[in-house]
Enzyme design. Structure first.
Site, mmCIF file in Angstrom:
data_model
loop_
_atom_site.group_PDB
_atom_site.id
_atom_site.type_symbol
_atom_site.label_atom_id
_atom_site.label_comp_id
_atom_site.label_asym_id
_atom_site.label_seq_id
_atom_site.Cartn_x
_atom_site.Cartn_y
_atom_site.Cartn_z
ATOM 1 N N ALA A 18 -21.532 -21.761 47.760
ATOM 2 C CA ALA A 18 -22.954 -21.701 47.858
ATOM 3 C C ALA A 18 -23.454 -21.833 49.364
ATOM 4 O O ALA A 18 -24.565 -20.930 49.488
ATOM 5 C CB ALA A 18 -23.584 -23.095 47.114
ATOM 6 N N LYS A 189 -18.903 -4.533 47.646
ATOM 7 C CA LYS A 189 -18.663 -3.941 48.850
ATOM 8 C C LYS A 189 -19.010 -2.518 48.989
ATOM 9 O O LYS A 189 -18.637 -1.864 48.200
ATOM 10 C CB LYS A 189 -17.237 -4.246 49.465
ATOM 11 C CG LYS A 189 -16.906 -5.647 49.615
ATOM 12 C CD LYS A 189 -15.774 -5.975 50.465
ATOM 13 C CE LYS A 189 -15.432 -7.430 50.502
ATOM 14 N NZ LYS A 189 -15.584 -8.005 51.794
ATOM 15 N N HIS A 247 -9.263 -8.514 43.311
ATOM 16 C CA HIS A 247 -9.940 -7.462 44.361
ATOM 17 C C HIS A 247 -9.318 -6.205 44.401
ATOM 18 O O HIS A 247 -9.666 -5.178 44.198
ATOM 19 C CB HIS A 247 -9.995 -8.277 45.606
ATOM 20 C CG HIS A 247 -10.715 -9.613 45.704
ATOM 21 N ND1 HIS A 247 -11.751 -10.215 44.851
ATOM 22 C CD2 HIS A 247 -10.799 -10.892 46.463
ATOM 23 C CE1 HIS A 247 -11.956 -11.040 45.029
ATOM 24 N NE2 HIS A 247 -11.517 -11.793 45.980
ATOM 25 N N LYS A 337 -0.564 -4.338 49.301
ATOM 26 C CA LYS A 337 -0.105 -5.387 50.171
ATOM 27 C C LYS A 337 -1.200 -6.376 50.375
ATOM 28 O O LYS A 337 -2.265 -5.869 50.822
ATOM 29 C CB LYS A 337 0.405 -4.489 51.315
ATOM 30 C CG LYS A 337 1.519 -3.565 51.509
ATOM 31 C CD LYS A 337 1.907 -3.215 52.743
ATOM 32 C CE LYS A 337 0.481 -1.769 53.042
ATOM 33 N NZ LYS A 337 0.880 -1.474 54.238
ATOM 34 N N LYS A 346 -7.975 -6.384 58.102
ATOM 35 C CA LYS A 346 -8.205 -5.005 57.619
ATOM 36 C C LYS A 346 -8.152 -4.705 56.060
ATOM 37 O O LYS A 346 -7.114 -5.356 55.498
ATOM 38 C CB LYS A 346 -7.529 -3.936 58.231
ATOM 39 C CG LYS A 346 -7.914 -2.632 57.983
ATOM 40 C CD LYS A 346 -7.104 -1.475 59.038
ATOM 41 C CE LYS A 346 -5.727 -1.542 58.807
ATOM 42 N NZ LYS A 346 -4.966 -0.486 59.955
ATOM 43 N N ARG A 350 -5.292 3.969 51.203
ATOM 44 C CA ARG A 350 -4.708 4.997 52.084
ATOM 45 C C ARG A 350 -4.031 5.922 50.637
ATOM 46 O O ARG A 350 -3.056 5.447 50.321
ATOM 47 C CB ARG A 350 -3.717 4.445 53.077
ATOM 48 C CG ARG A 350 -3.119 5.384 54.117
ATOM 49 C CD ARG A 350 -2.499 4.667 55.043
ATOM 50 N NE ARG A 350 -3.260 4.119 56.196
ATOM 51 C CZ ARG A 350 -3.672 4.650 57.208
ATOM 52 N NH1 ARG A 350 -3.028 5.581 57.597
ATOM 53 N NH2 ARG A 350 -4.230 4.163 58.194
ATOM 54 N N LEU A 401 -15.451 10.084 59.129
ATOM 55 C CA LEU A 401 -17.063 9.470 58.637
ATOM 56 C C LEU A 401 -16.963 7.936 59.218
ATOM 57 O O LEU A 401 -16.795 7.360 58.139
ATOM 58 C CB LEU A 401 -17.352 9.910 57.527
ATOM 59 C CG LEU A 401 -18.529 9.244 56.816
ATOM 60 C CD1 LEU A 401 -19.787 9.761 57.772
ATOM 61 C CD2 LEU A 401 -18.864 9.665 55.391
ATOM 62 N N ARG A 468 3.305 -8.605 61.780
ATOM 63 C CA ARG A 468 2.815 -7.660 60.641
ATOM 64 C C ARG A 468 3.364 -8.087 59.341
ATOM 65 O O ARG A 468 2.948 -7.212 58.306
ATOM 66 C CB ARG A 468 3.558 -6.300 61.255
ATOM 67 C CG ARG A 468 3.065 -5.551 62.111
ATOM 68 C CD ARG A 468 3.728 -4.287 62.422
ATOM 69 N NE ARG A 468 3.480 -3.536 61.129
ATOM 70 C CZ ARG A 468 4.830 -3.053 60.575
ATOM 71 N NH1 ARG A 468 5.873 -3.259 60.979
ATOM 72 N NH2 ARG A 468 4.568 -2.302 59.374
HETATM 73 C C1 BG6 Z 1 -11.743 -14.639 48.266
HETATM 74 C C2 BG6 Z 1 -10.319 -15.197 48.381
HETATM 75 O O1 BG6 Z 1 -11.631 -14.278 47.112
HETATM 76 O O2 BG6 Z 1 -11.689 -13.427 49.109
HETATM 77 C C3 BG6 Z 1 -9.998 -15.670 49.898
HETATM 78 O O3 BG6 Z 1 -10.180 -16.394 47.751
HETATM 79 C C4 BG6 Z 1 -10.195 -14.385 50.788
HETATM 80 O O4 BG6 Z 1 -8.695 -16.394 49.904
HETATM 81 C C5 BG6 Z 1 -11.502 -13.753 50.391
HETATM 82 O O5 BG6 Z 1 -10.187 -14.601 52.119
HETATM 83 C C6 BG6 Z 1 -11.570 -12.312 51.159
HETATM 84 O O6 BG6 Z 1 -12.869 -11.781 50.987
HETATM 85 P P1 BG6 Z 1 -13.635 -10.919 52.144
HETATM 86 O O7 BG6 Z 1 -14.670 -10.661 51.640
HETATM 87 O O8 BG6 Z 1 -13.482 -11.841 53.253
HETATM 88 O O9 BG6 Z 1 -12.626 -9.798 52.477
#
Ligand code: BG6
Length: 488
Positions: A18, A189, A247, A337, A346, A350, A401, A468
């Protein structure tokens, strides 16, 4: 769409999410005039706090995310504060929920909200252990019968197929699917929202988007920070559950799905589910796992104070290859990865194309399309060009771009602001549907169970903080045909 009025309840208002995300995002919407006119925001949590303490907290969290004009921010903040309040209560007691309901009703009355417009958004910025009791308490005591209700939930949605399905069943017994918004903040995003546009609004990408032209796809998530201070949470999940099952898989499905019939949310989500159904569970041979160790004065994963199990084998790095069994993608590796405590921060996609067949210019590097999600959003193409001048050498350059070079007055909204606005609009496109979540877990659950099984002891390599990643990574990627010649 929620017209005119809404009460937004931030559950878990005293917590980290929050503080770091929800309030700054709400303020971001307020600042740009996107909150309905009669909005009231109520923070709810167990912590007892005075109104002043609560306002101080909000102010503090918002200020750390805003770097613009101080005076203007302060004025806006004062206005923002006037539409928020705090209510403390328990998560499993009807009395507490009834008190919250009363508080909302009073506020609705004061704001003179008409019957039928008493809309309520419940944002659960909470640990998963209380998702169900809170949803139950809300449904029973705080659900609006005179307007729309929306429940916003944050991951983790379970730990595997079974636990996720159980949670899904409990929630769907309480709220309808179209009332539930499962947040995956990557879908908010800017560059992730751009994937469909790049694919379907450009004839030259659209036509070469398949196994005939694409050799491999890499989706990379790198962070420089470790799990310091979050060891307790992280150790229960690991990097695969933390960022890959959600994600990165969301990004993958946008890259790989077929063209939706329209841009309507259900059409998009139908296609995402379909492509996920074509992905068999990841096998151990397609996985490389690692855990970071201390280096350059930084503590290793096992040295973190907040970590309970000092023998933990939880991966903080993983490279996983997924295969999509359909006509478009058969044989094309999708390599994900993700790692904590690496050398670079980053996130990018790709797409590496195949070598030009029968080329006059043998040995010229492959084309690549790169979508950089962060930092500095960019779309660029690795492109072969004649070296200017008398030479006939090919050199590879970028058709580039990069947003902050190209667009002036760039003001990219935070992912959470973008998603909260979608919630207010009732647009589900960028939220995870129940069946989509189930498919996502099916891809990862067998591998996760193998990793979690103490009797199997899958190999986990180590890598130094700030490196890396595991040294085995290059070999791993090469196995799938990725040509490192043109990285960067
Ligand atoms: C979250 C994870 O969902 O996403 C975190 O729990 C991670 O571990 C984060 O750091 C990354 O999000 P962003 O927006 O910082 O890329």
């Amino acid at each position: 769409e929620l017209h005119g009025s809404v009460t937004i309840v931030v559950l878990g208002a005293s917590g980290d999410l929050a503080k770091k995300k929800t309030y700054p995002a709400l303020f971001g919407l307020f600042r740009q005039g996107f909150l309905p006119k009669k909005t009231h925001i109520i923070g709810y949590a167990r912590t007892k706090m005075t109104h002043e303490d609560y306002l101080d907290r909000i102010t503090h969290s918002i200020k750390t995310t805003i770097h613009k004009d101080e005076d203007e921010t302060n004025q806006l903040l004062d206005k923002f504060k006037s539409i928020t309040s705090y209510q403390s209560g328990l998560y499993d007691q009807d009395d507490s929920w009834k008190a919250l309901d009363k508080c909302i009703s009073q506020s609705e009355h004061q704001r003179q909200i008409d019957i039928g417009k008493k809309h309520r958004v419940f944002y659960m910025a909470l640990p998963p252990s209380v998702f169900v009791p809170v949803a139950k308490g809300l449904k029973k005591n705080v659900y609006s019968s005179e307007g729309m209700n929306r429940l916003v939930v944050e991951k983790p949605f379970g730990k595997d197929t079974q636990s996720s399905n159980e949670l899904g069943r409990e929630l769907s017994g309480l709220f309808k699917e179209n009332e539930i918004y499962r947040i995956d903040h990557y879908l908010g995003k800017e560059m992730v929202k751009n994937v469909m546009m790049v694919r379907f609004a450009n004839i030259f990408f659209n036509q070469i988007w398949d196994r005939k032209y694409i050799d491999n796809v890499q989706i990379t998530f790198k962070e420089t920070i470790g799990t310091e201070g979050r060891g307790g949470y992280f150790d229960q999940f690991g990097v695969i559950r933390d960022v890959m099952q959600n994600h990165l898989l969301q990004v993958l499905s946008l890259i790989a799905m077929e063209r939706p019939i329209s841009t309507e949310s259900e059409d998009i989500r139908n296609e995402k589910v379909k492509v996920l159904k074509c992905i068999p569970p990841i096998v151990l041979e397609d996985a490389l796992l690692g855990q970071y160790i201390g280096a350059h004065g930084k503590p290793g994963y096992l040295e973190d104070d907040t970590l309970i199990n000092k023998q933990s084998r939880t991966p903080t790095f993983a490279a996983l290859t997924l295969w999509i069994q359909n006509e478009r993608w058969e044989g094309v590796p999708f390599i994900m990865k993700a790692g904590k405590a690496l050398n670079d921060a980053k996130v990018e996609v790709r797409i590496q194309f195949r070598n030009v067949a029968g080329s006059l210019y043998k040995g010229s590097p492959r084309n690549e399309l790169v979508l950089r999600v962060q930092p500095r959003e960019a779309v660029y193409v690795k492109f072969n060009n004649k070296q200017p001048g008398l030479s006939y050498q090919t050199i590879q350059s970028d058709l580039d771009l990069t947003y902050d070079n190209r667009y002036t007055n760039l003001d990219i909204p935070d992912a959470y602001s973008s998603l909260l606005l979608d919630v207010l609009k009732g647009d589900h496109s960028n939220f995870v549907r129940n069946d989509e979540l189930e498919q996502a877990w099916k891809i990862f659950t067998p591998l996760l169970h193998t990793i979690d099984d103490p009797s199997i002891k899958v190999p986990i390599t180590t890598y130094p903080y700030g490196s890396r990643g595991p040294t085995e990574l290059d070999q791993f990627i090469k196995k799938y045909g990725y040509d490192r010649a043109n990285e960067n």
